[in-house]
Design an enzyme around this catalytic site. Sequence first.
Site, PDB file in Angstrom:
ATOM      1  N   ARG A 125       0.852  -1.189   0.000  1.00 46.60           N
ATOM      2  CA  ARG A 125       0.000   0.000   0.000  1.00 46.60           C
ATOM      3  C   ARG A 125       0.889   1.240   0.000  1.00 46.60           C
ATOM      4  O   ARG A 125       1.836   1.324   0.784  1.00 46.60           O
ATOM      5  CB  ARG A 125      -0.904  -0.001   1.238  1.00 46.60           C
ATOM      6  CG  ARG A 125      -1.900   1.140   1.296  1.00 46.60           C
ATOM      7  CD  ARG A 125      -2.699   1.086   2.597  1.00 46.60           C
ATOM      8  NE  ARG A 125      -3.472  -0.130   2.715  1.00 46.60           N
ATOM      9  CZ  ARG A 125      -3.760  -0.727   3.867  1.00 46.60           C
ATOM     10  NH1 ARG A 125      -3.294  -0.227   5.007  1.00 46.60           N
ATOM     11  NH2 ARG A 125      -4.478  -1.827   3.903  1.00 46.60           N
ATOM     12  N   ARG A 165      -1.450   6.711   9.705  1.00 48.10           N
ATOM     13  CA  ARG A 165      -1.635   6.225   8.338  1.00 48.10           C
ATOM     14  C   ARG A 165      -1.689   7.399   7.365  1.00 48.10           C
ATOM     15  O   ARG A 165      -1.373   8.534   7.708  1.00 48.10           O
ATOM     16  CB  ARG A 165      -2.910   5.382   8.266  1.00 48.10           C
ATOM     17  CG  ARG A 165      -2.908   4.148   9.173  1.00 48.10           C
ATOM     18  CD  ARG A 165      -1.913   3.098   8.722  1.00 48.10           C
ATOM     19  NE  ARG A 165      -1.987   1.880   9.522  1.00 48.10           N
ATOM     20  CZ  ARG A 165      -2.833   0.867   9.297  1.00 48.10           C
ATOM     21  NH1 ARG A 165      -3.710   0.939   8.313  1.00 48.10           N
ATOM     22  NH2 ARG A 165      -2.810  -0.200  10.067  1.00 48.10           N
ATOM     23  N   LYS A 168      -3.318   1.562  14.793  1.00 47.75           N
ATOM     24  CA  LYS A 168      -3.293   2.527  13.697  1.00 47.75           C
ATOM     25  C   LYS A 168      -3.969   3.823  14.111  1.00 47.75           C
ATOM     26  O   LYS A 168      -4.819   3.855  15.011  1.00 47.75           O
ATOM     27  CB  LYS A 168      -3.977   1.950  12.463  1.00 47.75           C
ATOM     28  CG  LYS A 168      -5.448   1.586  12.652  1.00 47.75           C
ATOM     29  CD  LYS A 168      -5.980   0.881  11.421  1.00 47.75           C
ATOM     30  CE  LYS A 168      -7.413   0.413  11.648  1.00 47.75           C
ATOM     31  NZ  LYS A 168      -7.927  -0.353  10.489  1.00 47.75           N
ATOM     32  N   LYS A 172      -5.575   7.599  12.370  1.00 45.74           N
ATOM     33  CA  LYS A 172      -6.028   8.180  11.103  1.00 45.74           C
ATOM     34  C   LYS A 172      -6.379   9.659  11.267  1.00 45.74           C
ATOM     35  O   LYS A 172      -7.059  10.028  12.225  1.00 45.74           O
ATOM     36  CB  LYS A 172      -7.228   7.401  10.563  1.00 45.74           C
ATOM     37  CG  LYS A 172      -6.883   5.947  10.238  1.00 45.74           C
ATOM     38  CD  LYS A 172      -8.060   5.179   9.680  1.00 45.74           C
ATOM     39  CE  LYS A 172      -7.637   3.766   9.300  1.00 45.74           C
ATOM     40  NZ  LYS A 172      -8.770   2.983   8.723  1.00 45.74           N
ATOM     41  N   CYS A 185     -14.840  -2.714   0.209  1.00 49.03           N
ATOM     42  CA  CYS A 185     -13.452  -3.100   0.475  1.00 49.03           C
ATOM     43  C   CYS A 185     -13.085  -4.290  -0.408  1.00 49.03           C
ATOM     44  O   CYS A 185     -13.961  -4.936  -0.987  1.00 49.03           O
ATOM     45  CB  CYS A 185     -13.291  -3.453   1.947  1.00 49.03           C
ATOM     46  SG  CYS A 185     -14.112  -4.992   2.416  1.00 49.03           S
ATOM     47  N   CYS A 228      -8.088 -10.720   1.298  1.00 53.11           N
ATOM     48  CA  CYS A 228      -8.021 -10.249   2.689  1.00 53.11           C
ATOM     49  C   CYS A 228      -8.235 -11.412   3.658  1.00 53.11           C
ATOM     50  O   CYS A 228      -9.269 -12.101   3.589  1.00 53.11           O
ATOM     51  CB  CYS A 228      -9.066  -9.168   2.944  1.00 53.11           C
ATOM     52  SG  CYS A 228      -9.023  -8.564   4.657  1.00 53.11           S
ATOM     53  N   CYS A 238     -16.114  -7.758   6.410  1.00 52.43           N
ATOM     54  CA  CYS A 238     -16.002  -8.055   7.841  1.00 52.43           C
ATOM     55  C   CYS A 238     -16.359  -6.797   8.615  1.00 52.43           C
ATOM     56  O   CYS A 238     -16.555  -5.732   8.018  1.00 52.43           O
ATOM     57  CB  CYS A 238     -14.584  -8.535   8.171  1.00 52.43           C
ATOM     58  SG  CYS A 238     -13.371  -7.215   8.399  1.00 52.43           S
ATOM     59  N   CYS A 258     -13.536  -1.052   6.694  1.00 51.49           N
ATOM     60  CA  CYS A 258     -12.583  -0.301   5.866  1.00 51.49           C
ATOM     61  C   CYS A 258     -13.265   0.592   4.828  1.00 51.49           C
ATOM     62  O   CYS A 258     -12.701   1.607   4.437  1.00 51.49           O
ATOM     63  CB  CYS A 258     -11.607  -1.253   5.190  1.00 51.49           C
ATOM     64  SG  CYS A 258     -10.489  -2.055   6.354  1.00 51.49           S
TER      65      CYS A 258
END
Length: 536
Positions: A43, A112, A194, A196, A412, A418, A458, A462
Amino acid sequence: MRSCSQMPRTLMSPLHKLIKFHGSYQQYDRDERGARSYSFMLRTKNPCGKVPNKLYLTMDDLADQFGIGTLRLTTRQTFQLHGVVKKNLKTVMSSIIHSMGSTLGACGDLNRNVLAPAAPFARKDYQFAQQTADDIAALLTPQSGFYYDMWVDGEKIMSAEPPEVVKARNDNSHGTNFPDSPEPIYGTQFLPRKFKIAVTVPTDNSVDLLTNDVGVVVVTDADGEPQGFNLYVGGGMGRTHRVETTFPRLAESLGYVPKEDILYAVKAIVVTQRENGRRDDRKYSRMKYLISSWGIEKFRSVVEEYYGKKFEPSRELPEWEFKSYLGWHEQGDGGLFCGLHVDSGRVGGKMKTTLREIIEKYNLDVRLTPNQNIILCGIRKAWKRPITTALAQAGLLEPKYVDPLNLTAMACPALPMCPLAITEAERGMPGILKRIRAVFEKVGLKYNESVVIRATGCPNGCARPYMAELGFVGDGPNSYQLWLGGTPNQTSLARTFMNKVKIHDLEKVLEPLFYNWKRKRQSKESFGDFTKPCGI
């Protein structure tokens, strides 16, 4: 050494844990049966979604030479490249770095990619927001240098940072730093999870501002001159099915800071999370749980200790709007930009070939949007007609020719790559949208009426389904939890409506909802506003 596709998972784990901070995760094709074929997803990190011409062309080449032949545009304004085997990792990483790109910090327990409106307007507020996003990204980028040692043999690639970024990072006036560490902000443990951040201007909610750990909004004076920023904290989407102590959450107002203090204020927020966020259970390690536990007043007081000042009251702002920037627009500097809708952000086939030809021929820079779309920048007016023709021939149509349901939909990647996916998202979205269009027609809704639809494989969220008017969240094979009640401008949280809805029962569930919306809504009432009382 055996190739990546032959290595057992136990041998891959240490590498996998290390390079997630370098923007990569190990994956395998879950459609394959028998022995697992391991590869890596890479990514990129593109603050504001900015992609220089050279980097786009490099990513296009890498997808064909070392990936699966497609590029994926993410919901955080970056590229994902799937299918890179271990022996090619260094070649791919070094190619990205040498092409003005980076993957550093695109994954892992650190800040991120920093979002900002992708539109290349020549307006002061937009340019200031984008520069601020660049500066915040630089401030919170890991400093040890190991990334460059590993992938380009220590070669110095990056340009000099703005002095104000270096000064803010090194400032330890209020005990924010690890003085003797190569990572003055992150130390040896980095963040609990993470983190953001999004920056924007008033009215422009193209960045889903309230879903971020930190939201930063430019505040201008009457002449349009930037004066400071409103700050919002505590947003986040991830949750776990049937664990009610996990939940999506909207950011709330923290206060206002003058423009010269923004880096210090953001750093203070990050350090507050670093020092107090939970590290014992990753389900609860995002900053939203810290704020939910403490309350905003306590959180503000702790941040102020690291900031060294009190926050001023937030400035009043106008209503938010979702802006897609699709179609043709004036940049304000004599040039044009063209926003292109890309279904679920997947660039492949004729579309990929044509985009490359146009970007290469006209030497265009590119911007990626938080809605998985792409913007071609710096187009001369004389080029508009030939570019429009070429795009149309590749199926990249002007927004008026695209189904309105598709224009705001997101999904996503989910299966097959994934490892967290429970069911389909990207691959299932085209069929879901066609079936919803058919239900619209059956109940008599007009073609130009739309609903914001988002799907994830899930509950991690995302594609931000918990902000959608109609959210599909995978909770079993061919099964989804349905969320209702988000708003078109992404300022309200949806709520769960039904669990374990099998995909073959879609029409049975949605038809009465759309029928009642058509019959009983107030004038121009959105589907999300209409269904708010349906949440349970």
